[in-house]
Design an enzyme around this catalytic site. Structure first.
Site, short mmCIF file in Angstrom:
data_model
loop_
_atom_site.label_atom_id
_atom_site.label_comp_id
_atom_site.label_asym_id
_atom_site.label_seq_id
_atom_site.Cartn_x
_atom_site.Cartn_y
_atom_site.Cartn_z
N TYR A 81 31.35 42.77 40.06
CA TYR A 81 32.12 43.08 41.42
C TYR A 81 30.93 43.74 42.38
O TYR A 81 30.56 45.02 42.05
CB TYR A 81 33.10 44.20 41.28
CG TYR A 81 34.20 43.41 40.63
CD1 TYR A 81 34.64 42.10 40.40
CD2 TYR A 81 35.24 43.91 40.03
CE1 TYR A 81 35.58 41.37 39.96
CE2 TYR A 81 36.50 43.60 39.48
CZ TYR A 81 36.62 42.27 39.39
OH TYR A 81 37.53 41.77 38.63
N PHE A 106 45.23 38.82 39.71
CA PHE A 106 46.14 38.23 40.81
C PHE A 106 47.63 38.64 40.51
O PHE A 106 48.36 37.71 40.95
CB PHE A 106 45.93 36.91 40.89
CG PHE A 106 44.47 36.40 41.15
CD1 PHE A 106 43.56 37.34 41.89
CD2 PHE A 106 43.84 35.31 40.84
CE1 PHE A 106 42.31 36.88 42.31
CE2 PHE A 106 42.59 34.69 41.22
CZ PHE A 106 41.76 35.58 41.87
N PRO A 107 48.03 39.88 40.33
CA PRO A 107 49.53 40.27 40.04
C PRO A 107 50.16 39.90 41.12
O PRO A 107 51.53 39.86 41.03
CB PRO A 107 49.44 41.79 39.70
CG PRO A 107 48.12 42.08 40.30
CD PRO A 107 47.05 41.18 40.21
N LEU A 108 49.70 39.88 42.54
CA LEU A 108 50.28 39.69 43.63
C LEU A 108 50.10 38.25 44.22
O LEU A 108 50.31 38.06 45.44
CB LEU A 108 50.05 40.74 44.69
CG LEU A 108 50.53 42.05 44.32
CD1 LEU A 108 50.00 43.30 45.28
CD2 LEU A 108 51.97 42.20 44.25
#
Length: 292
Positions: A47, A198-200
């Site tokens: 990142y 990517f929980p959403l």
């Protein structure tokens, strides 16, 4: 551990590259997360690369007692900002040392090894045993306390567990994509934390009546309902929604309160959005039906 954590990827600049324009705002989000009771942070050397870990070190260093930062190694960025899996032992060792330096820490509470088990069409050139062996050496030297996997298949998880205890697995899983369901089941059976990335659903949550209905009833947002469903879906789950907004951070953390207010019927309807029996690990799944 608070089961609503924080994913730090969005704190980097555009395309997860470089520093954000407002570095102090990013540091403010991290400090607020701790104030709100977040005890689990997710990050990676890739990142930025490294810039997000440096922001974490600036904002939270020394890392408070009781706070776990899970850092992924074994992935890098190309000059064109592409994402590259690099599990060579020398890369793994270097990235662990870089992360410790960037965050001002002597020991990593949790380091994940990035794999490609849930990536469509990908293959791994370096044997798992070599990459994981490097992390085991670093753990034995006291630089790592817990080892995790990211992007693991059931077979990879089994191979890894023959070498060392695995504390956590991070795979793709959310309300609209259940491709990691078998790995989730294995984690539940083996007492391993499952951290969905990517929980959403990368912003694809909208207009599903199964989602908006409970949101309207509870005065919640659809994102809160999606996170609450994950918490209800499995006790092994720790969610890591990411944001660069303090308002969204507060909303995400509040999802833990929403989870207990969902009815069993609402949870079941949300679960039935996707036929989990047809889930394929390296193929993102789609809702079986929707009411738009």
């Amino acid at each position: 551990m608070n089961r609503v954590g924080y994913g730090a990827m969005q704190l980097a600049g555009p395309q997860v590259w470089g520093f954000p324009d407002d570095r102090e705002s990013a540091r403010r989000v991290l400090r607020l997360a701790v104030e709100l009771g977040v005890t689990f942070f997710d990050t990676a050397n890739a990142y930025g690369p490294r810039t997000v870990n440096q922001l974490i070190g600036q904002a939270l260093g020394p890392i408070p007692d009781g706070v776990i930062v899970g850092n992924k190694v074994g992935a890098a960025r190309g000059p064109d900002k592409s994402w590259i899996v690099d599990g060579r032992p020398e890369t793994v060792r270097r990235q662990v040392h870089e992360a410790l330096a960037d965050m001002g820490a002597e020991t990593s509470e949790l380091t994940y090894l990035r794999l490609v088990g849930d990536t469509p069409g990908a293959h791994q050139d370096v044997p798992l045993e070599e990459s994981l062996g490097a992390l085991i050496e670093l753990r034995d030297q006291g630089l790592i306390r817990r080892i995790g996997l990211s992007g693991a298949s059931p077979r990879m998880l089994a191979r890894a567990r023959r070498m060392t205890p695995i504390a956590a697995v991070q795979n793709r899983f959310n309300l609209l994509d259940r491709s990691g369901v078998q790995v989730l089941a294995d984690c539940e059976a083996q007492g391993i934390l499952f951290i969905p990335y990517f929980p959403l659903a990368a912003g694809r949550l909208s207009d599903y009546h199964e989602l908006t209905g409970p949101a309207e009833r509870l005065g919640a947002t659809p994102a809160q309902i999606a996170l609450a469903w994950l918490l209800r879906r499995s006790p092994a789950m720790v969610v890591i929604p990411g944001t660069s907004s303090t308002d969204h951070l507060r909303s995400n953390v509040a999802a833990s309160e929403v989870a207990g207010r969902l009815t069993d019927t609402e949870v079941a309807r949300l679960t039935e959005l996707v036929d989990e029996s047809k889930a394929v690990l390296d193929r993102p799944t789609s809702p079986a039906r929707s009411h738009r």
